[in-house]
Design an enzyme around this catalytic site. Structure first.
Site, mmCIF file in Angstrom:
data_model
loop_
_atom_site.group_PDB
_atom_site.id
_atom_site.type_symbol
_atom_site.label_atom_id
_atom_site.label_comp_id
_atom_site.label_asym_id
_atom_site.label_seq_id
_atom_site.Cartn_x
_atom_site.Cartn_y
_atom_site.Cartn_z
ATOM 1 N N LYS A 1 44.048 34.777 42.229
ATOM 2 C CA LYS A 1 45.123 34.838 41.328
ATOM 3 C C LYS A 1 46.530 34.673 42.330
ATOM 4 C CE LYS A 1 47.616 37.841 38.180
ATOM 5 N NZ LYS A 1 47.670 39.215 37.513
ATOM 6 N N LYS B 1 43.760 31.494 38.443
ATOM 7 C CA LYS B 1 45.025 31.580 37.560
ATOM 8 C C LYS B 1 46.249 31.409 38.487
ATOM 9 C CE LYS B 1 46.951 35.450 35.126
ATOM 10 N NZ LYS B 1 47.061 36.830 35.160
#
Ligand code: PBG
Length: 329
Positions: free
Chosen positions: A199, A252
Protein backbone atom coordinates in the site's frame (compact mmCIF):
# COMPACT_ATOMS: atom_id res chain seq x y z
CA UNK A 1 11.66 -17.08 -33.14
CA UNK A 2 9.39 -16.50 -36.14
CA UNK A 3 5.97 -17.24 -34.78
CA UNK A 4 4.27 -14.98 -37.25
CA UNK A 5 4.86 -14.65 -40.97
CA UNK A 6 5.78 -11.20 -42.13
CA UNK A 7 3.56 -8.70 -43.84
CA UNK A 8 1.60 -9.27 -46.07
CA UNK A 9 1.28 -12.94 -45.02
CA UNK A 10 0.41 -12.04 -41.44
CA UNK A 11 -2.10 -9.27 -41.01
CA UNK A 12 -2.98 -8.75 -37.33
CA UNK A 13 -6.00 -6.66 -38.32
CA UNK A 14 -7.82 -9.83 -39.49
CA UNK A 15 -8.53 -10.65 -35.87
CA UNK A 16 -9.91 -7.18 -35.20
CA UNK A 17 -12.41 -7.02 -38.03
CA UNK A 18 -15.60 -7.47 -36.09
CA UNK A 19 -16.88 -7.98 -32.58
CA UNK A 20 -17.41 -11.78 -32.76
CA UNK A 21 -13.79 -12.43 -33.73
CA UNK A 22 -12.55 -9.86 -31.22
CA UNK A 23 -14.50 -11.61 -28.54
CA UNK A 24 -13.10 -15.01 -29.43
CA UNK A 25 -9.47 -13.89 -29.28
CA UNK A 26 -9.88 -11.57 -26.29
CA UNK A 27 -7.38 -12.48 -23.57
CA UNK A 28 -8.83 -10.70 -20.57
CA UNK A 29 -12.33 -10.01 -19.37
CA UNK A 30 -13.67 -8.27 -16.29
CA UNK A 31 -17.01 -9.57 -15.09
CA UNK A 32 -19.14 -9.36 -11.97
CA UNK A 33 -17.25 -12.24 -10.36
CA UNK A 34 -13.97 -10.28 -10.46
CA UNK A 35 -15.12 -7.29 -8.44
CA UNK A 36 -15.74 -6.29 -4.85
CA UNK A 37 -17.82 -3.27 -3.85
CA UNK A 38 -16.58 -0.96 -1.06
CA UNK A 39 -19.34 0.45 1.18
CA UNK A 40 -19.25 3.20 3.84
CA UNK A 41 -21.44 2.71 6.88
CA UNK A 42 -22.61 5.46 9.24
CA UNK A 43 -24.72 5.29 12.42
CA UNK A 44 -28.50 5.69 12.46
CA UNK A 45 -31.31 4.57 10.19
CA UNK A 46 -32.65 5.79 6.87
CA UNK A 47 -29.53 7.83 6.25
CA UNK A 48 -27.84 8.27 2.90
CA UNK A 49 -25.24 10.98 2.43
CA UNK A 50 -23.65 11.66 -0.94
CA UNK A 51 -19.86 12.02 -1.11
CA UNK A 52 -19.21 15.04 -3.31
CA UNK A 53 -15.90 13.88 -4.76
CA UNK A 54 -17.23 10.38 -5.53
CA UNK A 55 -20.38 10.68 -7.66
CA UNK A 56 -22.79 7.79 -7.05
CA UNK A 57 -21.04 6.67 -3.84
CA UNK A 58 -22.85 7.32 -0.54
CA UNK A 59 -22.30 6.93 3.16
CA UNK A 60 -25.27 4.93 4.42
CA UNK A 61 -26.77 3.65 7.63
CA UNK A 62 -27.02 -0.12 8.01
CA UNK A 63 -30.58 -0.41 6.61
CA UNK A 64 -29.65 1.50 3.46
CA UNK A 65 -26.39 -0.43 3.20
CA UNK A 66 -28.41 -3.63 3.06
CA UNK A 67 -30.22 -2.36 -0.02
CA UNK A 68 -26.97 -1.51 -1.81
CA UNK A 69 -25.42 -4.84 -0.85
CA UNK A 70 -28.51 -6.73 -1.96
CA UNK A 71 -28.46 -5.00 -5.32
CA UNK A 72 -24.77 -5.88 -5.75
CA UNK A 73 -25.40 -9.51 -4.82
CA UNK A 74 -28.38 -9.72 -7.18
CA UNK A 75 -26.15 -8.43 -10.00
CA UNK A 76 -23.61 -11.16 -9.27
CA UNK A 77 -21.00 -9.27 -7.24
CA UNK A 78 -19.50 -11.82 -4.81
CA UNK A 79 -18.47 -9.54 -1.98
CA UNK A 80 -18.38 -6.16 -0.28
CA UNK A 81 -15.65 -4.34 1.66
CA UNK A 82 -16.87 -2.34 4.66
CA UNK A 83 -15.56 0.92 6.08
CA UNK A 84 -17.10 2.54 9.15
CA UNK A 85 -17.55 6.17 10.10
CA UNK A 86 -18.36 6.23 13.83
CA UNK A 87 -20.57 8.66 15.75
CA UNK A 88 -17.58 9.87 17.73
CA UNK A 89 -13.82 9.56 17.45
CA UNK A 90 -11.13 9.44 20.12
CA UNK A 91 -7.35 9.16 20.49
CA UNK A 92 -7.40 5.36 20.48
CA UNK A 93 -10.15 4.82 17.92
CA UNK A 94 -12.20 2.82 20.40
CA UNK A 95 -15.35 2.74 18.24
CA UNK A 96 -13.31 0.66 15.80
CA UNK A 97 -13.29 -2.32 18.13
CA UNK A 98 -16.54 -1.70 20.02
CA UNK A 99 -18.85 -4.70 20.01
CA UNK A 100 -21.67 -2.49 18.77
CA UNK A 101 -19.59 -0.34 16.42
CA UNK A 102 -21.05 0.61 13.03
CA UNK A 103 -19.08 -1.99 11.09
CA UNK A 104 -19.84 -4.74 13.61
CA UNK A 105 -23.57 -3.91 13.28
CA UNK A 106 -23.35 -3.86 9.50
CA UNK A 107 -21.58 -7.23 9.39
CA UNK A 108 -24.21 -8.86 11.59
CA UNK A 109 -27.03 -7.43 9.48
CA UNK A 110 -25.40 -8.51 6.22
CA UNK A 111 -24.72 -12.02 7.48
CA UNK A 112 -28.31 -12.32 8.72
CA UNK A 113 -30.00 -10.93 5.59
CA UNK A 114 -27.61 -11.90 2.81
CA UNK A 115 -25.65 -14.92 4.04
CA UNK A 116 -24.30 -15.75 0.57
CA UNK A 117 -22.54 -12.40 0.26
CA UNK A 118 -18.84 -12.39 1.19
CA UNK A 119 -18.19 -9.76 3.84
CA UNK A 120 -14.72 -8.23 4.01
CA UNK A 121 -13.90 -5.59 6.61
CA UNK A 122 -11.21 -2.94 6.48
CA UNK A 123 -9.07 -3.14 9.61
CA UNK A 124 -7.52 0.25 10.28
CA UNK A 125 -7.88 2.90 12.95
CA UNK A 126 -7.82 6.06 10.82
CA UNK A 127 -11.60 6.32 10.46
CA UNK A 128 -11.97 6.07 14.24
CA UNK A 129 -9.16 8.22 15.64
CA UNK A 130 -9.61 11.92 16.39
CA UNK A 131 -6.18 12.64 14.84
CA UNK A 132 -6.95 10.64 11.68
CA UNK A 133 -3.81 8.50 11.80
CA UNK A 134 -3.82 4.72 11.39
CA UNK A 135 -2.49 3.96 14.87
CA UNK A 136 -1.66 5.11 18.38
CA UNK A 137 0.06 8.51 18.51
CA UNK A 138 3.03 9.47 20.65
CA UNK A 139 4.00 13.05 19.94
CA UNK A 140 3.73 13.16 16.16
CA UNK A 141 4.68 9.53 15.66
CA UNK A 142 2.41 6.55 15.03
CA UNK A 143 3.78 3.88 17.33
CA UNK A 144 3.79 0.45 15.78
CA UNK A 145 3.63 -2.08 18.59
CA UNK A 146 0.96 -0.38 20.71
CA UNK A 147 -1.17 -0.15 17.59
CA UNK A 148 -1.02 -3.90 16.99
CA UNK A 149 -3.06 -4.84 20.04
CA UNK A 150 -5.85 -2.45 19.00
CA UNK A 151 -5.84 -3.91 15.49
CA UNK A 152 -6.11 -7.39 17.02
CA UNK A 153 -9.19 -6.33 18.96
CA UNK A 154 -10.70 -4.80 15.85
CA UNK A 155 -10.14 -7.89 13.68
CA UNK A 156 -11.48 -10.23 16.38
CA UNK A 157 -14.58 -8.06 16.84
CA UNK A 158 -15.22 -8.13 13.07
CA UNK A 159 -14.78 -11.91 12.99
CA UNK A 160 -17.07 -12.31 15.99
CA UNK A 161 -19.73 -10.32 14.14
CA UNK A 162 -19.37 -12.77 11.24
CA UNK A 163 -16.88 -11.22 8.80
CA UNK A 164 -15.53 -13.75 6.31
CA UNK A 165 -12.35 -11.83 5.59
CA UNK A 166 -10.47 -9.11 7.47
CA UNK A 167 -8.34 -6.71 5.45
CA UNK A 168 -5.70 -4.81 7.44
CA UNK A 169 -4.85 -1.52 5.66
CA UNK A 170 -2.88 0.22 8.41
CA UNK A 171 0.64 -0.77 7.23
CA UNK A 172 1.98 -1.43 10.72
CA UNK A 173 4.81 -3.98 10.82
CA UNK A 174 3.91 -7.43 12.08
CA UNK A 175 0.17 -6.95 11.88
CA UNK A 176 -0.65 -9.94 9.75
CA UNK A 177 1.05 -12.35 12.14
CA UNK A 178 -0.57 -10.76 15.15
CA UNK A 179 -4.03 -10.79 13.54
CA UNK A 180 -3.63 -14.43 12.50
CA UNK A 181 -2.67 -15.43 16.02
CA UNK A 182 -5.46 -13.37 17.59
CA UNK A 183 -8.08 -14.79 15.23
CA UNK A 184 -6.90 -18.36 15.78
CA UNK A 185 -6.71 -17.83 19.53
CA UNK A 186 -10.31 -16.66 19.61
CA UNK A 187 -11.74 -19.52 17.58
CA UNK A 188 -11.72 -17.79 14.19
CA UNK A 189 -9.28 -19.94 12.28
CA UNK A 190 -11.65 -19.90 9.31
CA UNK A 191 -11.58 -16.12 8.96
CA UNK A 192 -9.17 -15.19 6.20
CA UNK A 193 -6.76 -12.30 5.94
CA UNK A 194 -6.59 -10.16 2.82
CA UNK A 195 -3.55 -8.05 3.55
CA UNK A 196 -3.06 -4.62 2.04
CA UNK A 197 0.54 -5.81 1.64
CA UNK A 198 1.68 -3.25 -0.85
CA UNK A 199 0.00 0.00 0.00
CA UNK A 200 1.60 3.19 -1.21
CA UNK A 201 1.39 6.64 0.37
CA UNK A 202 -0.78 8.02 -2.40
CA UNK A 203 -2.39 11.28 -3.47
CA UNK A 204 -5.09 9.12 -5.05
CA UNK A 205 -6.71 8.47 -1.64
CA UNK A 206 -7.95 12.09 -1.49
CA UNK A 207 -11.67 11.52 -2.15
CA UNK A 208 -11.74 8.50 0.20
CA UNK A 209 -10.65 10.68 3.07
CA UNK A 210 -13.77 12.78 2.52
CA UNK A 211 -15.83 9.58 2.31
CA UNK A 212 -14.31 8.07 5.46
CA UNK A 213 -13.69 11.38 7.20
CA UNK A 214 -10.16 10.18 7.88
CA UNK A 215 -7.83 12.99 6.81
CA UNK A 216 -4.82 13.11 9.17
CA UNK A 217 -5.04 16.19 11.40
CA UNK A 218 -1.27 16.68 11.17
CA UNK A 219 1.48 15.32 8.95
CA UNK A 220 0.83 12.59 6.43
CA UNK A 221 1.06 8.78 6.14
CA UNK A 222 4.52 8.55 4.58
CA UNK A 223 5.94 7.27 7.86
CA UNK A 224 4.05 4.00 7.43
CA UNK A 225 2.75 3.69 3.87
CA UNK A 226 5.17 2.87 1.05
CA UNK A 227 7.11 5.28 -1.11
CA UNK A 228 5.78 5.36 -4.69
CA UNK A 229 9.32 5.02 -6.00
CA UNK A 230 9.86 1.52 -4.60
CA UNK A 231 9.21 -1.81 -6.32
CA UNK A 232 11.71 -4.18 -4.66
CA UNK A 233 10.29 -3.15 -1.31
CA UNK A 234 6.92 -4.44 -2.51
CA UNK A 235 8.44 -7.91 -2.76
CA UNK A 236 9.70 -7.70 0.82
CA UNK A 237 6.29 -6.59 2.08
CA UNK A 238 4.55 -9.41 0.20
CA UNK A 239 7.06 -12.00 1.44
CA UNK A 240 6.63 -10.85 5.04
CA UNK A 241 2.84 -11.00 4.87
CA UNK A 242 2.96 -14.48 3.36
CA UNK A 243 5.31 -15.65 6.10
CA UNK A 244 2.99 -14.16 8.72
CA UNK A 245 -0.05 -15.99 7.36
CA UNK A 246 -1.80 -13.76 4.81
CA UNK A 247 -4.24 -15.65 2.58
CA UNK A 248 -4.45 -12.99 -0.14
CA UNK A 249 -2.33 -9.98 -1.02
CA UNK A 250 -3.43 -6.56 -2.15
CA UNK A 251 -1.75 -3.88 -4.21
CA UNK A 252 -3.09 -0.37 -3.83
CA UNK A 253 -3.63 1.95 -5.71
CA UNK A 254 -4.08 -0.02 -8.94
CA UNK A 255 -3.72 1.87 -12.22
CA UNK A 256 -0.53 3.83 -11.39
CA UNK A 257 0.99 0.59 -10.02
CA UNK A 258 0.33 -1.96 -12.77
CA UNK A 259 4.01 -2.91 -12.75
CA UNK A 260 3.72 -3.79 -9.06
CA UNK A 261 0.61 -5.90 -9.63
CA UNK A 262 2.47 -7.80 -12.33
CA UNK A 263 5.53 -8.20 -10.12
CA UNK A 264 3.58 -9.62 -7.18
CA UNK A 265 1.61 -11.88 -9.54
CA UNK A 266 4.85 -13.30 -10.99
CA UNK A 267 6.82 -13.58 -7.78
CA UNK A 268 4.18 -15.19 -5.56
CA UNK A 269 1.58 -17.91 -5.97
CA UNK A 270 -0.93 -16.08 -3.76
CA UNK A 271 -4.15 -14.49 -4.96
CA UNK A 272 -3.51 -10.85 -5.82
CA UNK A 273 -6.20 -8.24 -5.33
CA UNK A 274 -5.92 -4.69 -6.61
CA UNK A 275 -7.75 -1.67 -5.23
CA UNK A 276 -8.90 0.87 -7.80
CA UNK A 277 -8.96 3.69 -5.28
CA UNK A 278 -11.14 6.74 -4.86
CA UNK A 279 -8.86 9.09 -6.81
CA UNK A 280 -8.75 6.73 -9.77
CA UNK A 281 -12.54 6.67 -9.73
CA UNK A 282 -12.88 10.43 -9.27
CA UNK A 283 -10.49 11.24 -12.13
CA UNK A 284 -12.54 9.25 -14.62
CA UNK A 285 -15.72 10.92 -13.40
CA UNK A 286 -14.29 14.42 -13.46
CA UNK A 287 -13.03 14.07 -17.03
CA UNK A 288 -16.25 12.42 -18.17
CA UNK A 289 -18.33 15.17 -16.58
CA UNK A 290 -16.47 17.69 -18.72
CA UNK A 291 -17.10 15.56 -21.78
CA UNK A 292 -13.39 14.92 -22.17
CA UNK A 293 -13.56 11.12 -22.00
CA UNK A 294 -16.27 8.47 -22.22
CA UNK A 295 -16.97 7.24 -18.70
CA UNK A 296 -18.03 3.70 -19.53
CA UNK A 297 -15.13 3.04 -21.87
CA UNK A 298 -12.52 4.60 -19.60
CA UNK A 299 -13.88 2.59 -16.65
CA UNK A 300 -13.67 -0.72 -18.51
CA UNK A 301 -10.27 0.03 -20.00
CA UNK A 302 -8.83 0.82 -16.58
CA UNK A 303 -10.35 -2.34 -15.05
CA UNK A 304 -9.24 -4.62 -17.90
CA UNK A 305 -5.71 -3.20 -17.61
CA UNK A 306 -5.65 -3.96 -13.88
CA UNK A 307 -6.75 -7.53 -14.52
CA UNK A 308 -4.38 -7.96 -17.47
CA UNK A 309 -1.51 -6.88 -15.21
CA UNK A 310 -2.30 -9.86 -13.00
CA UNK A 311 -5.04 -9.01 -10.50
CA UNK A 312 -7.32 -11.92 -9.60
CA UNK A 313 -9.92 -9.56 -8.20
CA UNK A 314 -10.47 -5.82 -8.14
CA UNK A 315 -11.95 -3.69 -5.40
CA UNK A 316 -13.81 -0.98 -7.25
CA UNK A 317 -16.52 1.61 -6.68
CA UNK A 318 -17.68 0.58 -10.18
CA UNK A 319 -18.55 -2.97 -9.10
CA UNK A 320 -22.28 -2.60 -9.76
CA UNK A 321 -21.71 -0.86 -13.11
CA UNK A 322 -19.41 -3.69 -14.20
CA UNK A 323 -21.98 -6.28 -13.17
CA UNK A 324 -24.81 -4.41 -14.89
CA UNK A 325 -22.81 -4.24 -18.08
CA UNK A 326 -22.32 -8.02 -17.99
CA UNK A 327 -26.08 -8.43 -17.70
CA UNK A 328 -26.67 -6.33 -20.80
CA UNK A 329 -24.21 -8.54 -22.68
C1 PBG B 1 -7.52 3.22 5.47
C2 PBG B 1 -7.75 3.15 4.02
C3 PBG B 1 -7.56 4.14 3.03
C4 PBG B 1 -8.08 3.61 1.84
C5 PBG B 1 -8.50 2.32 2.13
N1 PBG B 1 -8.28 2.05 3.46
C6 PBG B 1 -7.08 5.53 3.11
C7 PBG B 1 -5.75 5.88 3.56
O1 PBG B 1 -4.87 5.06 3.78
O2 PBG B 1 -5.58 7.08 3.74
C8 PBG B 1 -8.17 4.31 0.52
C9 PBG B 1 -9.23 3.82 -0.41
C10 PBG B 1 -9.55 4.74 -1.53
O3 PBG B 1 -8.91 5.79 -1.74
O4 PBG B 1 -10.51 4.41 -2.25
N2 PBG B 1 -6.24 3.30 5.92
Amino acid sequence: MAIHGEFPAYRPRRLRRNEPIRRLVRETEVTASDVILPLFVIPGTGRRKAISSMPGVDQTSVDELLRDAEEALRLGVPGVLLFGIPESKDELGSEGYAENGVVQQAVRALKRELPELLVITDVCLCEYTSHGHCGVIEGECVVNDQTLSLLERMAVSHAAAGADVVAPSDMMDGRVGRLRAALDGNGFSETSILSYSVKYASAFYGPFREAAESTPQFGDRRGYQMDAANAREALREAALDISEGADMLMVKPALPYLDIIQLIRRETSYPVFAYQVSGEFAMIHAAAERGWIDLDRAMMEALVSIKRAGADAIITYYAREVARRGRQG
